[in-house]
Design a protein around this motif. Structure first.
Motif, PDB file in Angstrom:
ATOM      1  N   ILE A   1      54.590  51.564 -11.724  1.00  0.00           N
ATOM      2  CA  ILE A   1      55.495  51.990 -12.784  1.00  0.00           C
ATOM      3  C   ILE A   1      56.671  51.031 -12.860  1.00  0.00           C
ATOM      4  N   THR A   2      57.382  51.089 -13.962  1.00  0.00           N
ATOM      5  CA  THR A   2      58.642  50.374 -14.035  1.00  0.00           C
ATOM      6  C   THR A   2      59.585  51.195 -14.898  1.00  0.00           C
ATOM      7  N   GLN A   3      60.866  51.152 -14.557  1.00  0.00           N
ATOM      8  CA  GLN A   3      61.811  51.998 -15.259  1.00  0.00           C
ATOM      9  C   GLN A   3      62.295  51.371 -16.556  1.00  0.00           C
TER      10      GLN A   3
ATOM     11  N   TYR B   1      60.014  56.105 -17.772  1.00  0.00           N
ATOM     12  CA  TYR B   1      59.250  55.055 -17.113  1.00  0.00           C
ATOM     13  C   TYR B   1      58.071  54.582 -17.940  1.00  0.00           C
TER      14      TYR B   1
ATOM     15  N   HIS C   1      58.816  57.067  -5.162  1.00  0.00           N
ATOM     16  CA  HIS C   1      59.514  56.170  -6.085  1.00  0.00           C
ATOM     17  C   HIS C   1      59.428  54.725  -5.598  1.00  0.00           C
TER      18      HIS C   1
END
Length: 567
Positions: free
Chosen positions: A32-34, A40, A23
């Motif tokens: 990635i970005t939440q 995501y 993570h």
RNA sequence: CGGGGCGUAGCGCAGCUUGGUAGCGCGCCUGGUUCGGGACCAGGAAGUCGGAGGUUCAAGUCCUCUCGCCCCGACCA
């Protein structure tokens, strides 16, 4: 591509919400970005990794005769009601109404949809066997998403389904999948094991999971290093020590244990080991039948095993049910003198003598009991196996480790073809249910597992096969070496290396840190000093080794390094 | 669903106890100097203090409600 044109938003500091390695590094590396809890966005770098994994999956699925298709994610509530899973999935399924008030659901899996598809088109034994698969987004409203991309509410899964004439055919399709999965995970650079598993909500018979050993994994698996037995602890049979353990009590009697309810409390209060305490747990069915389940205080009940013995329909009785039925506080329930339909005990009870149990009288326990006092109808294995317990096959002490489930294969049999009436005409003219299998792979989990398995304090170390790019050119002095670097860059591209060129006008240290963070397998450092000797430096991310290489020989040397170092 | 923690600039945080003009580091923008391990100097932009309501002359700070995110645990008597 030139780095200055790429969108790779790396971060120097750790985002506070990330605890697991994968993570943290996926966020820091700009993969990635939440968007919200358990949901995501895959940024360009992360999506490249996902595409590579998917490409390997397609490759191996096609190799076993799988045919790719794409089913809807937005499904009619009706199909779930037909199979009975509208209820059993319950809140784990995203359900809502369309504008006309019709119930719909975002599919958490596709057994129903594909079964109905098969029902429409597969009518004869001549149409069988078939293997159909898709790579698609699944939706599950997990009670608690966790570990970044490890447990999420929206995720890409490869799911395939086999349709066979009979169980022998299913066995073949199942084995084909196991072989394909073994190739897929190996090609993705993962170390994994195959374990016996529970089929859970899917229904069906045999089922195995592909597990990547990792501390952050949510599943726990049993491993016998002697005979090779492996299983998910949800289903693992437990071997039993033969030794007898005797309690210290001086005869059978009732003792006052005010408000002492849990095993831990009883253990402290009476100064006796948990192993000498018998837990009594009540299960009841809708029809009002009751079963008292006994287990040693040092074990926990394995609900999967218990369900097999009691059958479906039995649930842990509520506290109120116990109070009303037996007039006793739950913590003091016991086998002696209780009126239930059946008393089932875990085998581990056979190994103790002169022990403690509840008395069916609030604030009292019985001590000095032996097995013959308990009126047990049946001894069974219903305990969760513990580290150090004996292997059910070879009686060697087993070990228990955490693991990430990356793939799961099920022999569904006729679970769906019966409930949804998916039938074909066999060569003898008889109408028979199609025998099905179902096989899943979590694409994002492969990405996360690869990082959990391969990283260091500097960042990710991608396996070559799923790295977002193969080679990164770190150009130390962009304004002075551009022409040479450009030639090298173009040559690498022509030689088939997916290459990025870091020509940003920032300090060298910054470039090295970014390169190590995002984990490209090979970095090529171009500096003014080495250029004058027609050389560049090749750095291998995995082991940190460095080589000065003649600029003309770079592609050949890279091929050799990739092979020698098994990147 | 139970327990715990956290929401202040893009990221990481301080400020809240004891109400009084919103701060630090990194990043970002401009100019210059640097150029093999997250450079330096000068100047600059950027925050509805998660949201709503309340108390008060005055609220990031106090009170109530609410939303979001993270972690642990989920009927073991």
């Amino acid at each position: 591509m030139r780095w200055s044109n790429l969108f790779i938003p790396t971060m120097k500091e750790n985002p506070k919400e990330a605890e697991t390695t994968s993570h943290r590094l996926l966020l820091r590396g700009g993969f990635i970005t939440q968007h919200q809890s358990g949901v995501y966005t895959f940024l360009p770098l992360g999506w490249r990794v996902m595409l590579k994994v998917q490409s390997i999956i397609r490759d191996e699925m096609n190799a076993i005769g799988g045919q790719e298709l794409l089913m809807p994610a937005l499904t009619s509530g009706e199909v779930w009601k037909q199979s009975g899973r509208w209820e059993s999935f319950g809140k784990d399924m995203f359900k809502f109404e369309d504008r006309k008030g019709k119930e719909v659901a975002l599919a958490p899996t596709h057994e129903e949809v594909i079964s109905l598809l098969a029902k429409d088109y597969l009518h004869s034994y001549r149409d069988l066997p078939q293997i159909w698969y898709q790579l698609q987004t699944k939706f599950r409203d997990e009670p608690r998403p966790r570990g970044g991309i490890l447990r999420v509410r929206e995720f890409i899964m490869k799911d395939s389904y086999s349709f066979d004439r009979d169980w022998e055919g299913l066995e073949r399709s199942y084995e084909l999948h196991k072989e394909a999965y073994t190739k897929i995970f190996s090609r993705c650079g993962l170390n994994f094991i195959i374990v016996e598993a529970s089929s859970g909500l899917m229904g069906g018979k045999k089922s195995e999971e592909f597990m990547v050993m990792s501390e952050t994994g949510e599943d726990s698996v049993v491993i016998c290093e002697k005979c090779g037995y492996t299983a998910n602890t949800e289903v693992a049979a437990a071997g039993l020590y033969e030794r007898q353990i005797k309690g210290p009590f001086d005869g059978k009697k009732l003792v006052h244990t005010p408000n002492v309810k849990t095993v831990e409390e009883v253990s402290h209060f009476l100064n006796v080991q948990p192993i000498l305490i018998v837990k009594s747990i009540l299960y009841s069915s809708e029809s009002g039948k009751t079963v008292l389940v006994l287990i040693r205080g040092d074990y926990e009940i394995n609900e999967v095993k218990l369900a097999k013995i009691l059958g479906n329909g039995f649930q842990l009785a509520s506290f109120d049910f116990i109070r009303n039925r037996f007039g006793v506080e739950p913590g003091f329930l016991g086998p002696v003198g209780i009126e239930v339909d059946k008393i089932v005990a875990d085998e581990s009870i056979q190994n103790i003598e002169n022990f403690v149990a509840g008395s069916n009288k609030t604030d009292y326990h019985m001590v000095g009991l032996s097995v013959s006092d308990l009126h047990i109808d049946e001894f069974v294995d219903i305990r969760v196996i513990k580290d150090g317990d004996l292997c059910p096959r070879c009686s060697n002490p087993v070990r228990i480790k955490n693991a990430i489930e990356v793939g799961h294969v099920f022999q569904l049999g006729t679970r769906y073809s019966e409930s949804l009436e998916v039938k074909y005409t066999d060569s003898d003219g008889a109408l028979k249910p199609i025998v099905m299998g179902s096989y899943g792979i979590g694409v994002g989990r492969i990405m996360a597992a690869a990082i959990e398995q391969s990283s260091d304090e500097k960042g990710i170390i991608w396996p070559y096969s799923i790295a977002p790019y193969h080679v990164n050119i770190v150009e130390i002095n962009p304004n002075k070496t551009e022409q040479t670097t450009k030639k090298l860059y173009e040559k690498l591209l022509r030689s088939g290396f997916e290459t990025i060129w870091d020509e940003r006008n920032i300090s060298a240290g910054f470039k090295f840190k970014d390169a190590e963070l995002i984990g490209i397998p090979v970095n090529i450092v171009v500096s003014e000093s080495k250029i004058t000797r027609d050389e560049v430096e090749v750095q291998v991310r995995k082991d940190g080794s460095r080589f000065d290489v003649g600029i003309e020989n770079v592609p050949e040397t890279l091929n050799k390094i990739i092979e020698d170092k098994k990147l």
